[in-house]
Write an enzyme that holds these catalytic residues in place. Sequence first.
Site, PDB file in Angstrom:
ATOM      1  N   GLU A 116       0.821  -1.210   0.000  1.00  0.00           N
ATOM      2  CA  GLU A 116       0.000   0.000   0.000  1.00  0.00           C
ATOM      3  C   GLU A 116       0.862   1.271   0.000  1.00  0.00           C
ATOM      4  OE1 GLU A 116      -2.834  -0.608  -0.708  1.00  0.00           O
ATOM      5  OE2 GLU A 116      -3.618  -2.360   0.321  1.00  0.00           O
ATOM      6  N   HIS A 139      -2.823   2.364   8.281  1.00  0.00           N
ATOM      7  CA  HIS A 139      -3.927   1.581   7.701  1.00  0.00           C
ATOM      8  C   HIS A 139      -4.128   0.328   8.532  1.00  0.00           C
ATOM      9  CE1 HIS A 139      -6.364  -0.797   5.019  1.00  0.00           C
ATOM     10  NE2 HIS A 139      -5.399  -1.677   4.835  1.00  0.00           N
ATOM     11  N   HIS A 141      -7.497  -2.866   9.812  1.00  0.00           N
ATOM     12  CA  HIS A 141      -8.798  -3.491   9.556  1.00  0.00           C
ATOM     13  C   HIS A 141      -9.590  -3.619  10.866  1.00  0.00           C
ATOM     14  CE1 HIS A 141      -6.289  -5.848   6.286  1.00  0.00           C
ATOM     15  NE2 HIS A 141      -6.472  -4.595   5.934  1.00  0.00           N
ATOM     16  N   GLU A 169     -17.825  12.693  22.285  1.00  0.00           N
ATOM     17  CA  GLU A 169     -16.610  13.431  21.906  1.00  0.00           C
ATOM     18  C   GLU A 169     -16.080  13.131  20.504  1.00  0.00           C
ATOM     19  OE1 GLU A 169     -15.011  12.481  25.758  1.00  0.00           O
ATOM     20  OE2 GLU A 169     -14.320  14.545  25.935  1.00  0.00           O
ATOM     21  N   HIS A 210     -13.159  -2.999   3.541  1.00  0.00           N
ATOM     22  CA  HIS A 210     -11.751  -3.396   3.688  1.00  0.00           C
ATOM     23  C   HIS A 210     -11.172  -2.915   5.025  1.00  0.00           C
ATOM     24  CE1 HIS A 210      -7.452  -3.698   1.814  1.00  0.00           C
ATOM     25  NE2 HIS A 210      -7.357  -3.542   3.111  1.00  0.00           N
TER      26      HIS A 210
HETATM   27  P1  13P Z   1       0.892  -5.409   3.208  1.00  0.00           P
HETATM   28  O1  13P Z   1       1.279  -6.705   3.893  1.00  0.00           O
HETATM   29  O2  13P Z   1       1.472  -5.337   1.819  1.00  0.00           O
HETATM   30  O3  13P Z   1       1.256  -4.212   4.045  1.00  0.00           O
HETATM   31  O4  13P Z   1      -0.678  -5.401   3.005  1.00  0.00           O
HETATM   32  C1  13P Z   1      -1.562  -5.502   4.084  1.00  0.00           C
HETATM   33  C2  13P Z   1      -2.858  -4.851   3.841  1.00  0.00           C
HETATM   34  O5  13P Z   1      -3.573  -4.544   4.782  1.00  0.00           O
HETATM   35  C3  13P Z   1      -3.296  -4.569   2.450  1.00  0.00           C
HETATM   36  O6  13P Z   1      -4.356  -3.673   2.415  1.00  0.00           O
HETATM   37 ZN    ZN Z   2      -5.608  -3.725   4.235  1.00  0.00          ZN
END
Ligand code: 13P
Ligand code: ZN
Length: 270
Positions: A116, A139, A141, A169, A210
């Site tokens: 990413e 980033h 999940h 808040e 995602h």
């Molecule tokens: P990477 O292992 O390449 O960082 O990817 C993980 C991920 O969350 C892809 O969206």
């Molecule tokens: Zn991801």
Amino acid sequence: MKDVLTSKFIKEMCLTTANMYRLGWDERNGGNISYLLDEKEVAEYLDLNKVIREIPIGFEAKELAGKIFLVTGTGKYFKNVTDDPENNLGIVRIKADGKTAELLWGYKDGGKFTSEFPAHMMSHIARLKADPKNRVVMHCHPTYLLAMNFVHELEDRAFTRSLWQMCTECIVVFPDGVGVLPWMLCGTNEIGVATASKMKDYRVVVWGLHGVYGAGKDMDETFGLIETVEKAAQVYMLTAHLPRKNTITDENLVTIANHFKVNYRKDFID
Ligand code: 13P
Ligand code: ZN
């Protein structure tokens, strides 16, 4: 020269990835972080003239030429970062041409930065324009936020309002709201361009079905941003199927935003 493993930035990265794993936001290799470092600080630990190898970026990031980033490796597990930072992390400098990254430390097993990387670097470019103090793009999940993606419309205003209404808040922590992208193929320049476009206005961008991107001036602020969004999503998912007896009104939202003097999205209030 000092040992880079004792640096504040590596310690912060280890602590943050461990916390994110602990919270269940980063299963397997899920998630990635990029951290813009201060050149002078890095020079205390690494010889900046010693390039281990060059890694093509796959797009042009001229605006970031000369900048140094600490970035999680692709395919690496957040749960393993603390035990082996040199394999799971890398420090790279963007070359003058903007197309190549110079590896200064890490990715010891021959690995490279996250898939990413485009979304991260393009987001840094967008956020640095909005706020020169921005240093971190994150980033992951988060479970409840992901769950919410399946039962809530994926649109900036509606999504932001639902989150703001879940914790008093929230509007203070992310007054700029949340940008939402539809499902897109990850790891591409296209999703990078779309993310950066949202990052012009938002520090939080939901990747439909995602995960989420957060940006901020340091690790704590960025982590706290995602943590707050995830908490709101958790309350949403715990209550969405139940009759609503009480609600945080728009009037309440305006009252708290004014009290904390935050510049909130006025067009997101009814
Ligand atoms: P990477 O292992 O390449 O960082 O990817 C993980 C991920 O969350 C892809 O969206
Ligand atoms: Zn991801």
